[in-house]
Design a protein around this motif. Structure first.
Motif, PDB file in Angstrom:
ATOM      1  N   PRO A 101     -44.427  -5.861 -27.999  1.00 35.16           N
ATOM      2  CA  PRO A 101     -43.739  -5.009 -27.020  1.00 35.16           C
ATOM      3  C   PRO A 101     -42.898  -5.840 -26.051  1.00 35.16           C
ATOM      4  CG  PRO A 101     -46.080  -5.171 -26.517  1.00 35.16           C
ATOM      5  CD  PRO A 101     -45.873  -5.893 -27.816  1.00 35.16           C
ATOM      6  N   ALA A 102     -41.838  -5.226 -25.554  1.00 34.07           N
ATOM      7  CA  ALA A 102     -40.961  -5.892 -24.589  1.00 34.07           C
ATOM      8  C   ALA A 102     -41.699  -6.054 -23.261  1.00 34.07           C
ATOM      9  CB  ALA A 102     -39.697  -5.063 -24.395  1.00 34.07           C
ATOM     10  N   ASP A 103     -41.597  -7.249 -22.656  1.00 32.09           N
ATOM     11  CA  ASP A 103     -42.226  -7.443 -21.351  1.00 32.09           C
ATOM     12  C   ASP A 103     -41.383  -6.744 -20.276  1.00 32.09           C
ATOM     13  OD1 ASP A 103     -40.063  -9.115 -20.710  1.00 32.09           O
ATOM     14  OD2 ASP A 103     -41.234 -10.950 -20.842  1.00 32.09           O
ATOM     15  N   SER A 104     -41.848  -6.805 -19.044  1.00 29.79           N
ATOM     16  CA  SER A 104     -41.195  -6.102 -17.940  1.00 29.79           C
ATOM     17  C   SER A 104     -39.734  -6.531 -17.772  1.00 29.79           C
ATOM     18  CB  SER A 104     -41.964  -6.353 -16.641  1.00 29.79           C
ATOM     19  OG  SER A 104     -41.321  -5.756 -15.555  1.00 29.79           O
ATOM     20  N   ASP A 105     -39.470  -7.843 -17.830  1.00 27.71           N
ATOM     21  CA  ASP A 105     -38.090  -8.309 -17.679  1.00 27.71           C
ATOM     22  C   ASP A 105     -37.208  -7.787 -18.810  1.00 27.71           C
ATOM     23  OD1 ASP A 105     -38.219  -9.637 -15.280  1.00 27.71           O
ATOM     24  OD2 ASP A 105     -38.647 -11.589 -16.164  1.00 27.71           O
ATOM     25  N   ALA A 106     -37.715  -7.829 -20.032  1.00 24.42           N
ATOM     26  CA  ALA A 106     -36.946  -7.322 -21.167  1.00 24.42           C
ATOM     27  C   ALA A 106     -36.699  -5.826 -21.015  1.00 24.42           C
ATOM     28  CB  ALA A 106     -37.673  -7.614 -22.480  1.00 24.42           C
ATOM     29  N   GLN A 107     -37.691  -5.086 -20.532  1.00 24.77           N
ATOM     30  CA  GLN A 107     -37.517  -3.650 -20.332  1.00 24.77           C
ATOM     31  C   GLN A 107     -36.378  -3.363 -19.356  1.00 24.77           C
ATOM     32  OE1 GLN A 107     -41.309  -2.136 -19.070  1.00 24.77           O
ATOM     33  NE2 GLN A 107     -42.181  -2.219 -21.125  1.00 24.77           N
ATOM     34  N   HIS A 108     -36.320  -4.120 -18.278  1.00 28.19           N
ATOM     35  CA  HIS A 108     -35.259  -3.900 -17.294  1.00 28.19           C
ATOM     36  C   HIS A 108     -33.887  -4.277 -17.857  1.00 28.19           C
ATOM     37  CE1 HIS A 108     -37.514  -2.478 -13.839  1.00 28.19           C
ATOM     38  NE2 HIS A 108     -38.487  -3.257 -14.276  1.00 28.19           N
TER      39      HIS A 108
END
Length: 168
Positions: A101-108
């Protein structure tokens, strides 16, 4: 629901009660080469070249808010590129897929690409011509509340991608 050109659209103010939706037109062609980010029932495709340009254009230090934002986005882009290279194989569209899964930074970063209309969204292997972005902020008191950004394919139940926006 408004249909504001992505380059002109700004997010509503954070920390406020809000329920606003916008329609975002997506590119007609899939980016090549690309990074595939799984998101629920859909997959988001990001341009590898755009990510590489963000990394190359990031300053090493900042003195203005624009430079600070460029530095953050450059670091996020570098992390996404690294996550796609770590043991990744090409998917059916020739994209390198993020591992896990994409981490928080990748999600943003993905949210930014979607809001600007520069990502592609595949649902059941078919590129979507548009998505809806919904800004949902709920307050339960002066220092109590939460905001999320939901990304939806019109006509589909539920969001394919959700990113936390603000918390108080």
């Amino acid at each position: 629901m408004s249909s504001i050109p992505p380059a002109l659209a700004a997010r509503p103010a954070a920390g406020q009660e809000v329920d606003e939706s916008r329609s975002i037109e997506l590119p007609g062609e899939l980016p090549r080469p690309c990074i595939a980010v799984p998101g629920g029932q859909a997959t988001v495709l990001l341009s590898r070249r755009e990510l590489e340009q963000m990394v190359a254009g990031a300053p090493t230090a900042w003195t203005t808010e624009a430079e600070r934002q460029a530095l953050i986005q450059g670091r996020r882009a570098a992390a996404v590129l690294k996550a796609a290279e770590d043991g990744s194989t090409a998917d059916a569209n020739g994209c390198q897929a993020l591992q896990g899964p994409a981490d928080s930074d990748a999600q943003h970063l993905v949210a930014d690409f979607l809001e600007r209309g520069i990502a592609s969204v595949l649902l059941s292997g078919k590129a979507q011509p548009r998505i809806t972005v919904r800004y949902l902020g709920l307050k339960c008191g002066p220092t109590c509340g939460r905001g999320d950004i939901l990304f939806l394919v019109p006509g589909e139940p539920g969001p394919f991608f959700v990113v936390p926006w603000w918390v108080s």
